[in-house]
Design a protein around this motif. Structure first.
Motif, PDB file in Angstrom:
ATOM      1  N   VAL A   3       0.853  -1.191   0.000  1.00  0.00           N
ATOM      2  CA  VAL A   3       0.000   0.000   0.000  1.00  0.00           C
ATOM      3  C   VAL A   3       0.888   1.241   0.000  1.00  0.00           C
ATOM      4  O   VAL A   3       1.759   1.371   0.856  1.00  0.00           O
TER       5      VAL A   3
ATOM      6  N   LYS B  40      -9.961  -1.769   6.392  1.00  0.00           N
ATOM      7  CA  LYS B  40      -9.946  -2.653   7.566  1.00  0.00           C
ATOM      8  C   LYS B  40      -8.739  -2.247   8.416  1.00  0.00           C
ATOM      9  O   LYS B  40      -7.867  -3.064   8.754  1.00  0.00           O
TER      10      LYS B  40
ATOM     11  N   ARG C 175      -2.634   3.688   6.373  1.00  0.00           N
ATOM     12  CA  ARG C 175      -2.007   4.569   5.387  1.00  0.00           C
ATOM     13  C   ARG C 175      -3.006   4.911   4.271  1.00  0.00           C
ATOM     14  O   ARG C 175      -3.145   6.074   3.877  1.00  0.00           O
TER      15      ARG C 175
ATOM     16  N   ASN D  82      -8.611  -1.365  11.413  1.00  0.00           N
ATOM     17  CA  ASN D  82      -8.554  -1.841  12.803  1.00  0.00           C
ATOM     18  C   ASN D  82      -7.713  -3.113  12.918  1.00  0.00           C
ATOM     19  O   ASN D  82      -7.249  -3.446  14.002  1.00  0.00           O
ATOM     20  N   VAL D  83      -7.485  -3.772  11.791  1.00  0.00           N
ATOM     21  CA  VAL D  83      -6.608  -4.947  11.779  1.00  0.00           C
ATOM     22  C   VAL D  83      -5.327  -4.633  10.997  1.00  0.00           C
ATOM     23  O   VAL D  83      -4.229  -4.863  11.482  1.00  0.00           O
ATOM     24  N   MET D  84      -5.494  -4.073   9.784  1.00  0.00           N
ATOM     25  CA  MET D  84      -4.318  -3.748   8.962  1.00  0.00           C
ATOM     26  C   MET D  84      -3.967  -2.283   9.224  1.00  0.00           C
ATOM     27  O   MET D  84      -4.218  -1.388   8.418  1.00  0.00           O
ATOM     28  N   ARG D  85      -3.435  -2.072  10.438  1.00  0.00           N
ATOM     29  CA  ARG D  85      -3.319  -0.697  10.944  1.00  0.00           C
ATOM     30  C   ARG D  85      -2.361   0.138  10.119  1.00  0.00           C
ATOM     31  O   ARG D  85      -2.612   1.298   9.819  1.00  0.00           O
ATOM     32  N   GLU D  86      -1.233  -0.440   9.778  1.00  0.00           N
ATOM     33  CA  GLU D  86      -0.219   0.316   9.048  1.00  0.00           C
ATOM     34  C   GLU D  86      -0.628   0.483   7.574  1.00  0.00           C
ATOM     35  O   GLU D  86      -0.613   1.587   7.034  1.00  0.00           O
ATOM     36  N   THR D  87      -1.028  -0.610   6.920  1.00  0.00           N
ATOM     37  CA  THR D  87      -1.301  -0.514   5.473  1.00  0.00           C
ATOM     38  C   THR D  87      -2.656   0.141   5.203  1.00  0.00           C
ATOM     39  O   THR D  87      -2.730   1.130   4.466  1.00  0.00           O
ATOM     40  N   ASP D  88      -3.725  -0.381   5.783  1.00  0.00           N
ATOM     41  CA  ASP D  88      -5.010   0.264   5.521  1.00  0.00           C
ATOM     42  C   ASP D  88      -5.120   1.598   6.260  1.00  0.00           C
ATOM     43  O   ASP D  88      -5.842   2.487   5.819  1.00  0.00           O
TER      44      ASP D  88
END
Ligand SMILES: CC(C)[C@H](C(=O)O)[C@@H](O)C(=O)O
Ligand SMILES: CC(C)[C@H](C(=O)O)[C@@H](O)C(=O)O
Lengths: 326, 326
Positions: free
Chosen positions: B137, B166, B176, B168-174
């Motif tokens: 991402v 998402k 961003r 709340n789970v993919m904090r860094e990628t989603d």
């Protein structure tokens, strides 16, 4: 020597529906209930959404009943799945007679891989512009899930199960998942049908009766079971189970419902149905069936909370369920 | 100096619906059509699902109209998205009066990130048991998508858009992705609402009118737009556009429909609506509107193919659309 059940109400309507479910459990069995804290409220007090004491209590218990957590949901539920060693999230999605639904014939169970995929969560910030997430798929996790699925379909009296994946794009990882699941099913003489994740989303809306037991990777199971929740009229009635080898955690699929929290009108059905799954897990199948029958009876001809168009309060519905226990 | 449009029929009903769409384009404009091959049939002949000559023709054209490919779909469509430099996949999902739908009020457009996420496809087999996929991402891709979304909502007369993620789970990628999209929208004075991917799946089933323009990461856009296709009655009527900075590819969302291929009864509406999106892209907005109006008129009171309960053939529907062009 009574089974020890950890009870975590959490936030919002968790504080209303979990006590309702505990009343029902009390009516059908002899359990030792141990209260524990998790969620936004305990974080506000102590700085931690999931205190170590709660984690340890859950890990040591025979089973846990959890309500809901607010902003901190991921910080609570993801570690608690680990605490019980859960490798599968069982999510039944069925419509009930008398409850309005987009697709009233829906009756599915999702078996969601509960340890890896994007939830394994290795994320890196590689540059100002770029972040990555490492999605993890193992044959061993897929095999364990598939072995569970084979027993599950036998218990349910189903012919086989569907395997959802996106192996046309994630060839190596979802290819591995699909191959491992299908191999275990083949070895057990269980039929499988492969369905691409996107095609599943279309087909389940058009006709959910095409599907029965659906085995999915973690994120697919999250999203597609919530899709099915939409088809049956919302999250309000859906229970779920996080199953491990010798421990498990049960929770309604709904959240904290801040708009109605504290008013005593939350629908306790999903929490009570989660308690029924807990009874099943502990080996009280007859009690579990009695609870499900009672909930179904109340849903079709008993007091209703406002979410279902009624004006009953949580405790009136709970009392009605207990009254109707066979 | 006529615009050059590459035409790839592909497999199955692609060979029936693409010629129908070309007839319609011919009726409203002066284009140079260049035929090219891709899909299962050309792979069976030449060993390659996507010949280099096709890739080059698509890359050099003003626009491409593509039908469908069978087993080789991913080998064809993913590289072709790259060939046109597509950064966004535009997927309108609307119900039509007179066409049966699970949710007849559905009228959404998905703007799907079209270059990265799990589709970036770095997969590794790390051991006998373990494979990984690196999800990618970037802020730059999210910003480009968001800038497109801001123009898109202005053209559509919408107030703003929803951002699905998402995080709340993919904090860094989603995280961003979400931050970059929201920042661009804020800078352009466009309203955004954040919706978690799983919550979106529930909510869109219950009431699709809550949503309008929906901006998603790549896989979320794939699955959620197919979900919406289910709500409007199936893939049969849905067009799509893969838009790049100065090139684009248009395709019906449906596949090759092997069960009816070759019988001359495929519904050409999705391909014709894809041609309308192509007209828009080349600047022929009035012609595009005329084509859409004609398709809508035929859908509500014209000949129907068997998928819509009629017994008309593809060419009868196509002729009716051409007759009704204003
Ligand atoms: C809260 C969140 C991390 C969680 C998940 O994505 O698993 C929730 O959506 C669920 O499905 O229980
Ligand atoms: C064929 C497949 C690779 C493709 C995708 O996943 O993008 C298709 O589902 C689509 O949405 O156009």
């Amino acid at each position: 020597n009574h089974e020890e059940i950890v009870v975590i109400e959490g936030d919002g309507i968790g504080r209303e529906v979990v006590p309702a479910a505990v009343e029902v459990l009390d009516a059908v069995g002899d359990f030792e209930f141990v209260a524990a804290d998790a969620g936004d409220a305990v974080k506000a007090e102590t700085g931690e959404a999931l205190p170590q004491a709660t984690y340890d209590a859950v890990a040591d218990a025979d089973a846990t009943l959890f309500g809901a957590a607010g902003e901190t949901a991921a910080d609570v539920i993801l570690p608690l799945r680990t605490a019980v060693g859960s490798f599968v999230n069982v999510r039944p999605a069925r419509a009930y007679p008398g409850v309005e639904a987009v697709q009233p014939e829906t009756d599915l169970v999702f078996l969601r891989e509960n340890t890896e995929g994007v939830y394994a969560g290795h994320e890196d910030r590689l540059s100002e512009d770029l972040s990555t997430l490492t999605r993890v798929v193992t044959t061993s996790a897929a095999e364990r899930l598939a072995a569970f699925a084979c027993e599950f379909v036998a218990d349910r009296g189903s012919d086989g199960f569907q395997v959802v994946h996106k192996a046309n794009v994630m060839r190596e990882t979802d290819g591995r998942f699909r191959d491992a699941v299908v191999d275990v099913a083949d070895a057990n003489g269980v039929d499988t049908e492969e369905v691409l994740m996107d095609a599943f989303a279309t087909r389940v809306c058009l006709d959910p009766t095409q599907f029965d037991v659906v085995v999915c990777p973690n994120l697919a199971g999250d999203v597609l079971s919530d899709l099915a929740a939409g088809l049956v009229g919302g999250l309000g009635l859906l229970p779920s189970a996080n199953i491990g080898p010798d421990n498990a955690l049960f929770e309604p699929v709904h959240g904290t419902a801040p708009d109605i929290a504290g008013e005593g009108v939350a629908n306790p059905s999903a929490a009570i149905l989660s308690a029924a799954m807990l009874l099943d897990h502990l080996g009280y199948g007859a009690a579990a069936d009695a609870v499900r029958d009672a909930v179904e009876s109340v849903l079709s001809s008993g007091p209703r909370t406002p979410d279902l168009g009624g004006d009953a309060r949580t405790d009136a519905v709970t009392d009605a369920v207990i009254d109707r226990l066979a």
